[in-house]
Design an enzyme around this catalytic site. Structure first.
Site, short mmCIF file in Angstrom:
data_model
loop_
_atom_site.label_atom_id
_atom_site.label_comp_id
_atom_site.label_asym_id
_atom_site.label_seq_id
_atom_site.Cartn_x
_atom_site.Cartn_y
_atom_site.Cartn_z
N ARG A 1 -17.57 -1.00 7.30
CA ARG A 1 -18.75 -1.62 6.67
C ARG A 1 -19.35 -2.68 7.57
NH1 ARG A 1 -19.22 -6.14 3.69
NH2 ARG A 1 -16.95 -6.39 3.53
N CYS B 1 -7.34 -2.60 8.59
CA CYS B 1 -6.06 -2.59 7.86
C CYS B 1 -5.54 -1.16 7.71
CB CYS B 1 -6.22 -3.25 6.50
SG CYS B 1 -6.47 -5.03 6.56
N GLU C 1 0.82 -1.20 0.00
CA GLU C 1 0.00 0.00 0.00
C GLU C 1 0.86 1.26 0.00
OE1 GLU C 1 -3.14 0.10 -0.37
OE2 GLU C 1 -3.74 -1.98 0.01
N HIS D 1 -1.37 -5.75 1.53
CA HIS D 1 -2.60 -6.54 1.45
C HIS D 1 -2.33 -7.80 0.62
CE1 HIS D 1 -5.72 -3.39 2.71
NE2 HIS D 1 -6.04 -4.50 3.34
#
Length: 214
Positions: free
Chosen positions: A90, A143, A80, A167
C-alpha cells in the site's frame, strides 16, 4: 541451552519508532527458563529483509526464529498462522520499493503455515493477563514478506529450525495523534518473552477455538 532469534523492524511509514524493535531489543541476551533470546533489527524493505534474516540465522544458529512486526490498529499480540506468496504494498518500503501483485518466490507455494504452537502461545500469554489472539492474515507488506521468506528458507534448506511471525499493536507514544489502540511496551515485552519460551518448550499445538468470522 536452546536459542530463540527474535527480529524487529526499523521504523517505517513516517513513524519515529517501531514497537517491534523497541520490544525485542529489551530481550536481547536474556535467559528465560533455560532459553537464550537473541534480538536483531531487520530493515523494513522487500528483498533486503529476507537476505538479512538468512545471514542472521547462519550467524546465530537458533532453534526457533520469531519475526515480530507492527500492526497498528490491532488490539492484541497476534501470532500469525499463515504467510502468503504475495507482495502488494500500500505504501513504499524504506528503500522506496512498492511491489504490487508480485510473488515473493517465483513458482513457490501459495502459502506456508507457521511451525510454531501459536494457540498454545496465545493461551500462555492470556494466562498472564496479556491480550493475545491468533491472526489469520499477516498482510501483504514487509511483515508477510519476511514471514514467507523465513518459512521458504526453512523448507528449502530442510532445516530443523522452527519459525513464525508475531504482530504487535502500537505502543502508547505512537497514538498521541491517532485514534488507535495500544499496549504498553512492558506488556508487549512480557508477551514476547512468554511466546519465545513456549515456542521452544512445545513443538505440538493445542486444539482450541481460535477462528474468526472475518
Amino acid at each position: 541451552m536452546k536459542k530463540v532469534l527474535l527480529t524487529g523492524f526499523e521504523p517505517f511509514g513516517g513513524e519515529s519508532v517501531n514497537p517491534s524493535w523497541e520490544a525485542v531489543k529489551q530481550l536481547n541476551g536474556e535467559v528465560a527458563e533455560d532459553v537464550l533470546i537473541v534480538s536483531e533489527m531487520v530493515p523494513t524493505a522487500f528483498g533486503t529483509s529476507i537476505s538479512v534474516l538468512k545471514q542472521l540465522i547462519q550467524q546465530h544458529k537458533p532453534d526457533v526464529v520469531i519475526c515480530v512486526g507492527q500492526a497498528g490498529g490491532r488490539l492484541h499480540i497476534t501470532p500469525e498462522r499463515v504467510a502468503i506468496n504475495l507482495d502488494d504494498a500500500r505504501i513504499p518500503d524504506n528503500e522506496e520499493k512498492q511491489p504490487i501483485d508480485e510473488a515473493i518466490v517465483r513458482n513457490g507455494p501459495a502459502a506456508y503455515w507457521t511451525s510454531l504452537p501459536i494457540k498454545r502461545m496465545v493461551e500462555k500469554m492470556k494466562e498472564s493477563h496479556i491480550p493475545a489472539s491468533v491472526s489469520h492474515t499477516a498482510g501483504t507488506f514487509v511483515c508477510n514478506h519476511i514471514f514467507y521468506g523465513l518459512m521458504d528458507y526453512i523448507t528449502s534448506t530442510s532445516s530443523d529450525i522452527r519459525g513464525g511471525f508475531i504482530h504487535i499493536p502500537y505502543i502508547p507514544q505512537q497514538t498521541l495523534d491517532k485514534q488507535a489502540p495500544s499496549l504498553s511496551l512492558e506488556t508487549i515485552v512480557q508477551g514476547l518473552r512468554i511466546a519465545a519460551v513456549t515456542a521452544v518448550q512445545y513443538k505440538s499445538d493445542i486444539r482450541s477455538v481460535g477462528g474468526t468470522f472475518h
